[in-house]
Design a protein around this motif. Structure first.
Motif, short mmCIF file in Angstrom:
data_model
loop_
_atom_site.label_atom_id
_atom_site.label_comp_id
_atom_site.label_asym_id
_atom_site.label_seq_id
_atom_site.Cartn_x
_atom_site.Cartn_y
_atom_site.Cartn_z
N MET A 1 13.68 17.93 41.01
CA MET A 1 14.58 16.90 41.40
C MET A 1 14.40 16.67 42.72
SD MET A 1 18.14 17.40 39.17
CE MET A 1 18.42 19.31 39.29
N ALA A 2 14.16 17.67 43.48
CA ALA A 2 14.30 17.57 44.98
C ALA A 2 12.83 16.33 45.37
CB ALA A 2 14.01 18.82 45.80
N GLY A 3 11.87 16.53 44.41
CA GLY A 3 10.74 15.83 44.93
C GLY A 3 10.68 14.55 44.06
N ALA A 4 11.67 14.39 42.98
CA ALA A 4 11.57 13.01 42.32
C ALA A 4 12.12 11.89 43.06
CB ALA A 4 12.46 13.40 41.16
N ASP A 5 11.70 10.68 42.70
CA ASP A 5 12.29 9.44 43.19
C ASP A 5 13.33 8.93 42.58
OD1 ASP A 5 9.53 7.82 44.83
OD2 ASP A 5 9.22 9.41 43.58
N LEU A 6 13.74 9.50 41.47
CA LEU A 6 14.88 9.14 40.56
C LEU A 6 15.34 10.06 39.66
CD1 LEU A 6 17.05 6.64 40.36
CD2 LEU A 6 15.24 5.88 38.51
N LEU A 7 16.70 10.08 39.49
CA LEU A 7 17.18 11.04 38.41
C LEU A 7 18.01 10.14 37.58
CD1 LEU A 7 17.59 13.99 36.99
CD2 LEU A 7 19.88 13.41 37.72
N VAL A 8 17.74 9.94 36.14
CA VAL A 8 18.84 9.19 35.21
C VAL A 8 19.27 10.12 34.22
CG1 VAL A 8 19.19 7.34 33.99
CG2 VAL A 8 17.29 7.20 35.88
N ALA A 9 20.44 9.88 33.96
CA ALA A 9 20.83 11.04 33.08
C ALA A 9 22.27 10.67 32.23
CB ALA A 9 21.07 12.44 33.57
N ASP A 10 22.79 11.02 31.22
CA ASP A 10 23.97 10.95 30.68
C ASP A 10 24.78 12.19 30.54
OD1 ASP A 10 22.45 12.29 28.75
OD2 ASP A 10 22.68 10.84 27.05
N THR A 11 24.27 13.27 31.62
CA THR A 11 24.69 14.45 31.71
C THR A 11 25.28 14.72 33.10
OG1 THR A 11 24.72 16.90 31.44
CG2 THR A 11 22.85 15.62 31.85
N GLY A 12 26.45 15.44 33.52
CA GLY A 12 27.03 15.25 34.62
C GLY A 12 26.34 16.27 35.64
N THR A 13 26.00 17.54 35.36
CA THR A 13 25.59 18.66 36.23
C THR A 13 24.49 18.28 37.00
OG1 THR A 13 26.70 20.37 35.16
CG2 THR A 13 24.99 21.08 36.59
N MET A 14 23.42 17.86 36.39
CA MET A 14 22.09 17.39 37.05
C MET A 14 22.24 16.05 37.94
SD MET A 14 19.00 18.23 34.40
CE MET A 14 17.92 17.76 35.23
N VAL A 15 23.22 15.13 37.62
CA VAL A 15 23.52 14.14 38.60
C VAL A 15 23.98 14.67 39.69
CG1 VAL A 15 24.63 12.05 38.73
CG2 VAL A 15 23.79 12.51 36.74
N THR A 16 24.98 15.42 39.64
CA THR A 16 25.71 16.00 40.86
C THR A 16 24.40 16.98 41.57
OG1 THR A 16 27.84 16.35 39.80
CG2 THR A 16 27.35 17.52 41.70
N GLU A 17 23.77 17.67 41.09
CA GLU A 17 22.71 18.40 41.82
C GLU A 17 21.79 17.52 42.45
OE1 GLU A 17 22.47 22.50 39.11
OE2 GLU A 17 21.30 20.61 38.31
N PRO B 1 7.50 22.74 48.22
CA PRO B 1 6.35 21.63 48.38
C PRO B 1 5.24 21.32 47.27
CG PRO B 1 5.87 23.44 50.15
CD PRO B 1 7.19 23.87 49.05
N ALA B 2 5.04 22.31 46.36
CA ALA B 2 3.91 22.22 45.66
C ALA B 2 4.47 21.69 44.45
CB ALA B 2 3.21 23.56 45.48
N VAL B 3 5.63 21.32 44.01
CA VAL B 3 6.03 20.92 43.01
C VAL B 3 5.28 19.62 42.17
CG1 VAL B 3 7.67 19.05 43.55
CG2 VAL B 3 8.19 20.50 41.24
N HIS B 4 4.70 19.06 42.93
CA HIS B 4 3.78 17.87 42.21
C HIS B 4 2.61 18.30 41.43
CE1 HIS B 4 5.98 14.87 44.48
NE2 HIS B 4 5.38 13.99 44.16
N GLU B 5 1.89 19.55 42.29
CA GLU B 5 1.01 20.36 41.71
C GLU B 5 1.44 20.88 40.40
OE1 GLU B 5 -1.82 24.28 42.83
OE2 GLU B 5 -0.65 23.26 44.15
#
Length: 366
Positions: free
Chosen positions: A247-263, A166-170
């Motif tokens: 990634m769990a704390g983000a509002d959005l992920l944009v990528a041209d790679t596959g693994t992180m989009v799946t995650e 939960p401290a990822v923003h910090e």
């Protein structure tokens, strides 16, 4: 038992890290053969896994000839370690695991997905005693092929094994309520990336400029060739082991790679993949699109416009979180399966009834 595990990429470290730790706790001797690629060895050291390096692979584009030469040297180092360790079972993928298992005359377990091309599958399949893949994988890899309901990322992102920090923003140096986006640019240097083009330089710059108008932008550039000095974005510079928390704390992920989009999809974070020139049909993305956890687009304009729409939609993150709760919790915790298969020396027939029920003989989907 002595268990040899290959970690050729950062994703492989995550795939096996919980299983390796649990097997060690049960008294087994585990050796991880790691290849320095991106942050692979950083992760192995962070998680305290028992590893030995067998080579390195850069993030610059690699020709097939150069890859072949690299492979020969790496196989020599793998042979030395394999003979000394004398494993009872080998886990991995591609020529590395196939070679080690054959040399040690040990059962070989492959965990595969719907990657493009056929090199890894063709080389390793004849040597495999057990092949595990998500049920959504479209390939039929023969009599040793078993599928499970889930994704290989469920070994480390299943709710049973992952709790976001939960401290990822910090850690990121932003306010607790500050919206942020992670943009991931692929180096496109892997063998299966040959001929594929992701975001162009101009598209990268435009995407960052437009997203920064609505949220803080963090850039993860695998090729490390994008200068951010004059751009309204920050480099993603936390330890690579924290990427899933980010990634769990983000509002959005944009990528041209596959693994992180799946995650991101499995974490319940809105995720968009730019396919570019990649015309391969991935069963994993098709399934995550079906349940509304991932989106894909061929056109850069479509990616950009959809990303901006999602950032303006105040209900988007709640919708994705609800979809994750409804879908991901019912998937297989792959770590449990990997541990049981290891202790069964790669033999599905030796598995207990509960684990055996999670695996199915492959039948090609219609």
């Amino acid at each position: 038992m002595r268990i040899l595990v290959f970690a050729n990429t950062p994703a492989h470290v995550h795939l096996y890290r919980h299983a390796v730790s649990r097997l060690e706790e049960r008294g087994h001797d585990v050796c991880v053969l790691g290849r320095e690629y991106d942050c692979t060895t950083d992760l192995l050291e962070f998680y305290g896994l028992p590893y030995q390096p067998y080579g390195a692979h850069g993030t610059e584009p690699t020709s097939r000839l150069a890859f072949g030469r690299e492979l020969v040297g790496q196989l020599g180092r793998i042979a030395t370690t394999t003979r000394r360790f004398s494993p009872d079972v080998v886990f991995g993928r591609g020529p590395y695991a196939a070679f080690a298992g054959s040399l040690a005359r040990a059962p070989t377990v492959l965990v595969l997905d719907d990657e493009p091309g056929s090199f890894n599958h063709t080389v390793s399949r004849p040597f495999a005693d057990c092949i595990l893949s998500p049920a959504v994988t479209r390939r039929d890899l023969g009599d040793a092929h078993y599928t499970f309901e889930g994704f290989k990322e469920c070994a480390y992102l299943h709710p049973a094994v992952f709790d976001p920090d939960p401290a990822v923003h910090e850690y990121l140096g932003i306010d607790p309520d500050e919206p942020y986006v992670i943009v991931r640019f692929n180096a496109l240097d892997a063998l299966h990336d040959a001929g594929i083009e992701g975001f162009s330089s101009a598209q990268r710059l435009d995407l960052i400029e437009r997203l920064s108008e609505r949220a803080t932008v963090f850039v993860s550039d695998e090729g490390d060739d994008l200068a951010l000095t004059d751009l309204p974005a920050r480099p993603y510079d936390l330890h690579p082991a924290l990427i899933h928390d980010a990634m769990a704390g983000a509002d959005l992920l944009v990528a041209d790679t596959g693994t992180m989009v799946t995650e991101a999809g499995l974490l319940g974070t809105p995720a968009i993949r730019y396919r570019g020139t990649d015309d391969h049909v991935y069963g994993e993305f098709r399934e995550l699109e079906r349940v509304g956890l991932v989106e894909q687009a061929d056109s850069y304009d479509d990616v950009r416009d959809r990303a901006l729409d999602l950032l303006e939609d105040e209900t988007a993150t709640d919708r994705w979180a609800q979809r994750r709760r409804e879908y991901v919790g019912d998937l297989v915790n792959l770590t449990d399966v990997l541990v049981d298969v290891a202790e069964a020396r790669g033999s599905v027939d030796r598995l207990g009834p509960a684990t055996r029920r999670t695996l199915r003989k492959r039948s090609t989907p219609s």
